[in-house]
Design an enzyme around this catalytic site. Sequence first.
Site, short mmCIF file in Angstrom:
data_model
loop_
_atom_site.label_atom_id
_atom_site.label_comp_id
_atom_site.label_asym_id
_atom_site.label_seq_id
_atom_site.Cartn_x
_atom_site.Cartn_y
_atom_site.Cartn_z
N ARG A 1 0.82 -1.21 0.00
CA ARG A 1 0.00 0.00 0.00
C ARG A 1 0.85 1.26 0.00
O ARG A 1 1.89 1.33 0.66
CB ARG A 1 -0.93 0.00 1.22
N HIS A 2 0.40 2.27 -0.75
CA HIS A 2 1.05 3.58 -0.72
C HIS A 2 0.68 4.28 0.59
O HIS A 2 -0.47 4.22 1.03
CB HIS A 2 0.60 4.44 -1.90
N PRO A 3 1.64 4.97 1.23
CA PRO A 3 1.33 5.58 2.53
C PRO A 3 0.47 6.83 2.46
O PRO A 3 -0.11 7.23 3.47
CB PRO A 3 2.73 5.93 3.07
N SER A 4 0.38 7.47 1.28
CA SER A 4 -0.30 8.76 1.21
C SER A 4 -1.42 8.84 0.18
O SER A 4 -2.10 9.85 0.10
CB SER A 4 0.72 9.87 0.89
#
Length: 389
Positions: free
Chosen positions: A235-238
């Site tokens: 998952r991308h953090p942002s």
Amino acid sequence: MPNSNDLAPHGPLSGITVIDLSRILAGPYCTLMLKELGARVIKVESPGIGDDAREYGPFVNGKSAYFQSVNRGKESIVLNLKDEDDKNIFRKLLQKADVLVENFRPGTMEKLGFGWETIKKDYPNVIYASASGFGHSGPDMYRPAYDMVVQGMGGIMSVTGHPGTPPTRIGMSIGDIGSGLYATIGVQAALFHRQLTGEATKVDIGMLDCQLALLENAVMRYQVSGTAPGPLGARHPSITPFEAYKTKDGYIIISAGNDGLFAKLAEALENPGWAENPDYSSNDNRNKHVEKLKIEMESVLTAHTTSHWIEVLDKFGVPSGPINNIGQAATHPQTIARNMIVSVDDPITGPMKVAGNPIKISGFEDPETRDPAPNLDQNREEILRELSD
């Protein structure tokens, strides 16, 4: 010293001669990229086995494919830089060189009599590039380092993998490759500076520095929140949705990086109401409800295969793709169309496929074939003959 390799790509660095004292990966990757851009690269190797990478597998007919992959098209001469006669040969090489690349620990070149101050004074045309573990300053400058050491120290392993799992190394040598790429950028900037001013400079690259630079928003998130980020899996953090999602036969990557793309995604997945749902109405809200959205998306995605959904999402203009293994990536039609797998014709190994050059520059050919990596000391006679002219 002109480039003598018949199959060398004629790039923007044609006419530039690089003396390469580096070994294994960080420095050799830098000089590989300089070679791919047209420079002539002469590896100066130590007596015995030469570059340590010659001993790294896999092997084909006794020759290291690892060494082949990052040293193709270079030339090799063996010199013992503790021997005065060989030092004199090295001095002659420096007189004809544009760039010197090394990745020894700081202080080693000074002990050999070829530190930056000496190079600057005796060979004012030579750009000196060093790629060491920690650079040429700071309390750790003299410590040895390999790729995984700086992966650990630089924080990248702390944000890799899934929450609660043991430490995970990046699947390639990002510590070495990152510093090699930054060294390449530094060398080219130094060449441009020399062209403008006539001054050759020192390029000082620390592998740990490069790991910090490559962390991009992880450093920013720590500075803003005061909390060190952890691993998030795929998952991308942002940004949400921006990860791997289950399908009927595997996984699909979906990257809807803004509200417009999310609305298209919702329509493509036959749930247009998602775009109006307050929980999903902005990227910030989607980040707050990332797990809820993932469950809803996967309840739809698991009804069909990955290839089905890629076709659907392409029609809506939503970025998506499969998770390929290396074989699938290497044989993908886009990979082939971009000449990203090239052939090295080596008389010992036979034809060998390696990764091509991703830098495509108009006006310069990107041949499908490359010269092989040199055998140890293979070019000695030719180089000595040139130096005697």
